[in-house]
Design a protein around this motif. Structure first.
Motif, PDB file in Angstrom:
ATOM      1  N   LYS A 127       0.831  -1.078   0.111  1.00 20.15           N
ATOM      2  CA  LYS A 127      -0.157   0.046  -0.092  1.00 20.15           C
ATOM      3  C   LYS A 127       0.730   1.210   0.001  1.00 20.15           C
ATOM      4  N   LEU A 128       1.931   1.342   0.656  1.00 14.50           N
ATOM      5  CA  LEU A 128       2.693   2.511   0.903  1.00 14.50           C
ATOM      6  C   LEU A 128       3.501   2.813  -0.593  1.00 14.50           C
ATOM      7  N   SER A 129       3.790   1.489  -1.249  1.00 11.13           N
ATOM      8  CA  SER A 129       4.425   1.534  -2.733  1.00 11.13           C
ATOM      9  C   SER A 129       3.355   2.247  -3.412  1.00 11.13           C
ATOM     10  N   ARG A 130       2.088   1.795  -3.587  1.00 12.72           N
ATOM     11  CA  ARG A 130       0.985   2.416  -4.227  1.00 12.72           C
ATOM     12  C   ARG A 130       1.064   3.980  -4.071  1.00 12.72           C
ATOM     13  N   CYS A 131       0.917   4.171  -2.808  1.00 12.47           N
ATOM     14  CA  CYS A 131       0.854   5.688  -2.549  1.00 12.47           C
ATOM     15  C   CYS A 131       1.955   6.421  -3.056  1.00 12.47           C
ATOM     16  N   GLU A 132       3.262   5.929  -3.219  1.00 13.10           N
ATOM     17  CA  GLU A 132       4.563   6.740  -3.747  1.00 13.10           C
ATOM     18  C   GLU A 132       4.073   6.748  -5.072  1.00 13.10           C
ATOM     19  N   SER A 133       3.903   5.613  -5.823  1.00 16.14           N
ATOM     20  CA  SER A 133       3.608   5.610  -7.384  1.00 16.14           C
ATOM     21  C   SER A 133       2.654   6.521  -7.592  1.00 16.14           C
ATOM     22  N   ALA A 134       1.540   7.016  -7.034  1.00 15.89           N
ATOM     23  CA  ALA A 134       0.586   7.967  -7.159  1.00 15.89           C
ATOM     24  C   ALA A 134       0.585   9.276  -6.694  1.00 15.89           C
ATOM     25  N   ASP A 135       1.945   9.561  -6.423  1.00 22.01           N
ATOM     26  CA  ASP A 135       2.381  10.919  -5.820  1.00 22.01           C
ATOM     27  C   ASP A 135       1.964  11.934  -6.931  1.00 22.01           C
TER      28      ASP A 135
END
Length: 440
Positions: free
Chosen positions: A95-103
């Motif tokens: 989830k944290l990686s998806r948040c970073e990819s949607a920056d």
């Protein structure tokens, strides 16, 4: 989930803590039932029956085997618990990686909301990753303490001398393996906690950097002098045929021996579009004039000399017009939408354009800066009025007309603070290349 693990460990402890239970004897094959206790009750549990250790019907080897089997079941259950916790940590990391990819797609701060909506894979554990890891660390430490307590009780209540060596070694090896697994898991959780903290800090730093850049850009735009997105992205609108609507260029012309004038026009006025621009100097009101009057074709006047241009622009669509002239032999060229439609010579040959005059948009001057005639007024819109002190190449004119290059005039550039409007004429934001596509 944690209370279940604690209950299982306490069930294991039931076989080795019976000394405090008095002299009550349990029959062979009896079962002991223990209830789940909270995590902070590390010292509580089911006491071991002392009779079994002192003279039970079961021999010590059988009792120890039962204890080892229960420990094995506990280890297996602990492995399953660790596996489920590892899946939860992996899901949080994803989830944290998806948040970073949607920056670049989401507004700053929305990743926390997305996490809050996700599935709670940790049951009754906190949703915050740092709190989950802390809770798991405390749980592992509690299990380790209970295992150590169980080992001490077994050493105190069981005479190891009476047990076979292979069983003693097996028990010690099992306990050692379990302890190493717990220590390894605690170390992994600490590493995960540190990694999550670092990634969260990096994400926050990138977000703050992007916000600071946006704030600086907004401040720059607020300090700008132009009310438009770009200083040259505007048009002058002259909707009525009157003698008081016009625009005025603040800058004047130097002495010129050649020039190129380019502008965007849109008009559907009839008969004739009027006068897009005129330049007057003392002693000569028609130093440079572009005019379409009545049913006559468009004319270019230089020093009151006339050349008719083969341009057709009164169809209500945007058109790009360029006119070049040089004093040598009075050579001129006329371009419409990047294509050269006409050329000629002997238009005011060897006459230099006089400096210090007044440049008017939308009106023909009978005196310097005044005496406008409503019948000669321009009706429509214009933009990107630029003047160069040389004859532009046909390739450059084509690129300007196709919007593939931006080339402001080196004598008169089209900028907001260089154009004043009067009498009800207005300036509006526009992107002529985009609007031209709408006309196609």
């Amino acid at each position: 989930m944690l209370p279940v693990v604690a209950g299982l460990l306490l069930a294991v402890a039931a076989g080795g803590r019976g000394a405090a239970a008095g002299d009550q004897e349990s029959p062979p094959g009896s079962r002991f039932v223990c209830t789940s206790l909270p995590l902070d009750a590390a010292g509580a549990g089911c006491p071991l029956p002392s009779v079994l250790m002192q003279g039970s019907a079961l021999p010590p080897e059988e009792e120890l085997k039962a204890t080892v089997l229960q420990l094995r079941e506990t280890v297996l259950q602990q492995k399953e618990t660790i596996g489920s916790q590892r899946e939860a940590i992996r899901e949080l990391t994803g989830k944290l990686s998806r948040c970073e990819s949607a920056d670049g797609k989401s507004a700053p701060g929305t990743w926390k909301k997305e996490l809050a909506k996700g599935k709670d894979t940790m049951g009754d554990l906190p949703r915050d990753p740092a709190q989950v890891i802390d809770q798991l660390s405390r749980t592992m430490q509690t299990l380790k303490d209970r295992l150590e307590s169980l080992e001490h009780q077994l050493r105190a209540n069981v005479s190891y001398a009476a047990l076979p060596n292979d069983l003693r070694e097996m028990l010690q090896r099992r306990l050692g393996d379990l302890e190493r697994q717990l220590l390894s898991k605690v170390a992994e959780l600490e590493d995960e906690k540190s990694l999550l903290h670092n990634e969260t800090s990096a994400h926050r730093q990138r977000t703050e950097t992007a916000l600071n850049a946006l704030l600086e850009r907004v401040s720059e735009l607020e300090k700008g002098n132009s009310a438009f997105k770009s200083p040259d992205e505007f048009k002058v609108s002259l909707p009525l045929r009157t003698n008081y609507l016009y625009g005025k260029i603040k800058k004047t012309l130097p002495e010129l021996y050649a020039f190129t004038v380019c502008l965007w026009l849109r008009s559907s006025a009839s008969p004739g579009i009027g006068t897009p621009f005129s330049y007057a100097v003392p002693g000569q009101a028609n130093e440079i004039v572009l005019i379409e009057w009545g049913n006559n074709p468009i004319e270019l006047l230089i020093n009151d000399k006339v050349a008719q241009l083969p341009l057709f622009i009164s169809d209500g669509k945007w058109h790009h017009i360029c006119i070049t002239w040089t004093t040598r032999d009075g050579m001129w060229e006329a371009f419409q939408d990047g294509e050269k439609l006409g050329t000629g010579e002997n238009l005011a040959p060897w006459h230099p354009i006089k400096p210090g005059g007044v440049l008017i948009l939308g009106q023909e001057q009978d005196t310097v800066g005044g005496r406008f005639d409503a019948t000669q007024a321009f009706v429509g819109e214009m933009s990107q009025f630029n003047i160069w002190d040389r004859v532009l190449k046909a390739e450059d004119i084509m690129n300007i007309a196709n919007c593939s290059t931006n080339m402001p005039g080196n004598i008169i550039p089209w900028v907001d603070n260089n154009v004043d409007v009067f009498g009800g004429a207005t300036k509006w934001p526009v992107e002529t290349c985009e609007e031209r596509l709408l006309d196609l």
